[in-house]
Design an enzyme around this catalytic site. Structure first.
Site, PDB file in Angstrom:
ATOM      1  N   SER A  64      -4.146  -5.985 -12.201  1.00 28.24           N
ATOM      2  CA  SER A  64      -3.873  -4.974 -11.177  1.00 28.24           C
ATOM      3  C   SER A  64      -2.386  -5.028 -10.855  1.00 28.24           C
ATOM      4  CB  SER A  64      -4.703  -5.232  -9.921  1.00 28.24           C
ATOM      5  OG  SER A  64      -6.077  -5.025 -10.176  1.00 28.24           O
ATOM      6  N   VAL A  96      -2.413  -6.173   1.276  1.00 28.92           N
ATOM      7  CA  VAL A  96      -3.155  -6.781   0.164  1.00 28.92           C
ATOM      8  C   VAL A  96      -3.839  -8.058   0.642  1.00 28.92           C
ATOM      9  CG1 VAL A  96      -2.972  -7.837  -2.111  1.00 28.92           C
ATOM     10  CG2 VAL A  96      -1.628  -5.797  -1.573  1.00 28.92           C
ATOM     11  N   ASP A 122     -10.110  -9.523   2.508  1.00 29.77           N
ATOM     12  CA  ASP A 122     -10.613 -10.780   1.939  1.00 29.77           C
ATOM     13  C   ASP A 122     -10.307 -11.951   2.864  1.00 29.77           C
ATOM     14  OD1 ASP A 122     -11.470  -9.419  -0.373  1.00 29.77           O
ATOM     15  OD2 ASP A 122      -9.487  -9.612  -1.272  1.00 29.77           O
ATOM     16  N   THR A 138       2.479 -11.716   5.372  1.00 29.82           N
ATOM     17  CA  THR A 138       2.974 -12.243   4.103  1.00 29.82           C
ATOM     18  C   THR A 138       3.359 -11.098   3.170  1.00 29.82           C
ATOM     19  OG1 THR A 138       0.716 -12.349   3.235  1.00 29.82           O
ATOM     20  CG2 THR A 138       1.595 -14.336   4.275  1.00 29.82           C
TER      21      THR A 138
END
Length: 317
Positions: free
Chosen positions: A92, A252, A256, A289
Site C-alpha cells: 500500500s 493512518v 487500529d 505521529t
C-alpha cells in the site's frame, strides 16, 4: 498478563513518502520512502506491543515483498506466527502532499488465499501458547474470501476460551449478524449501512448500536465517531465520550490504534468506561505521529490520564 492474538488475513507492506504537490501526468519527485508492516491486525499487534501488552501476530507471508514485511515486523519486536502462502504480499502506498497537507492513500487488493492456506491461518490462532484470552481479527478480507470466515474463527476461539474482537467492513461486517463476536467497532457510516437508515442524533445512534447488539453482531458495540468521539453499548450500559483534541496529523492507523487500546483495556479488566476512554486515547495518539508511524505509549498514557481527570463521559447505564 492476558495474552492477545491478532489475525490479519490481508496484510500489506506500507510505503509512505512526501511530495510538494500531486499532479496528474507529472513525474512527482518524492522524499525517501518509509517502509512499515501494515494491515489491520498487524497495526493492532504493533500498538498492543508498544503499549506493553502480550501479543502474537498471525498473518500470511507471501512472495515478493513478504520477506521484507516479515523482517520489518520482527524488527519491531512483536512476536509473530507467519503462515507461508503462494501469493505475493501486497503493498500500500501513502503520499503526503506538503503544499496542502493532504494525504493520498493507494490500497492494492492483495493475493487470493487457497482454502488450505486460509484453514492454516485460522488454526494458527488456536496453536498459540499460552492460549489467548482475546483474538483480534482486523482489516479487509483477501479477494474471493467468504465473508462468513469470521464465524469459523469464532468457533475456534470458543475452543480455546478466547473472546473475539472484530474490526472489518463491507460484506464481512454484515456477515457477523447472528452471534459471532465479543466486540465490534463500526464507524458511524458503517452503523448506518447496517441498520439501513440515517442516524442524526445521540439517541438514534445509541439505539442503532443497541439494535446491532440485539441482532447478535456482538456483546459489545463500539461506534467510532471521528472528531465527535465514540459510543459504547453493552448489556446494561450505554456510554458516549467526546474525542480528545490533538493537533491534526496522519490518520493512518488511528482506527487500529483504537482497537488495540480497547482490547488491551479489556484484557486488563478495566471498567467499560475506562475501556472506551483508553481506546479513544490510543486512537487520538495515532494522529500525533507522521506518515504510517503508529501510536506511542507516552502519548497514549498522557492523553488517557488527562481524559480520566476531565471525566468527560455520558453514562446511561
Amino acid at each position: 498478563m492476558t495474552k492477545i492474538a491478532t489475525l490479519t488475513l490481508n496484510p500489506a507492506l506500507d510505503v509512505s513518502t512526501r511530495t510538494d504537490k500531486v499532479r496528474p501526468t507529472h513525474k512527482l519527485r518524492c522524499e525517501d520512502p518509509r517502509y512499515e508492516p501494515g494491515g489491520g491486525g498487524i497495526n493492532v499487534a504493533r500498538v498492543v506491543h508498544a503499549l506493553g501488552g502480550d501479543v502474537t501476530a498471525v498473518f500470511p507471508c507471501g512472495a515478493g515483498s513478504g520477506a521484507t514485511f516479515e523482517k520489518l515486523l520482527r524488527d519491531t519486536g512483536v512476536p509473530i506466527a507467519p503462515v507461508p502462502i503462494a501469493g505475493a504480499t501486497r503493498e500500500s502506498f501513502t503520499v503526503d502532499e506538503t503544499e496542502s497537507d493532504q494525504q493520498y492513500r493507494f490500497v492494492l487488493p492483495g493475493p487470493t488465499l487457497a482454502a488450505a492456506e486460509l484453514d492454516q491461518l485460522l488454526h494458527a490462532v488456536t496453536r498459540i501458547d499460552p492460549a489467548p484470552g482475546y483474538v483480534v481479527a482486523s482489516g479487509s478480507l483477501p479477494p474471493g474470501c467468504d465473508p462468513s470466515v469470521f464465524h469459523t474463527l469464532c468457533g475456534l476461539c470458543g475452543e480455546v476460551g478466547a473472546r473475539l474482537v472484530i474490526d472489518t467492513s463491507g460484506p464481512a461486517l454484515a456477515a457477523l449478524e447472528g452471534g459471532c463476536a465479543w466486540l465490534i467497532k463500526p464507524s458511524l457510516r458503517e452503523l448506518q449501512e447496517l441498520v439501513g437508515r440515517e442516524l442524526d442524533g445521540d439517541a438514534e445512534q445509541l439505539a442503532a448500536a443497541s439494535e446491532l447488539r440485539d441482532r447478535g453482531f456482538a456483546e459489545v458495540v463500539v461506534v467510532s465517531l471521528g472528531e465527535r468521539g465514540a459510543l459504547l453499548v453493552a448489556e446494561g450500559t450505554e456510554l458516549r465520550m467526546p474525542a480528545i483534541e490533538v493537533p491534526p496529523g496522519s490518520a493512518v492507523g488511528a482506527g487500529d490504534s483504537m482497537v488495540a487500546g480497547l482490547t488491551l483495556a479489556l484484557a486488563a479488566e478495566k471498567r467499560l468506561e475506562d475501556v472506551l476512554r483508553y481506546g479513544i486515547a490510543a486512537g487520538a495518539a495515532a494522529l500525533l505521529t507522521p506518515g504510517t508511524e503508529l501510536t506511542r505509549r507516552e502519548d497514549v498514557e498522557r492523553l488517557y490520564s488527562a481524559a480520566c481527570s476531565s471525566g468527560a463521559a455520558q453514562n446511561r447505564s
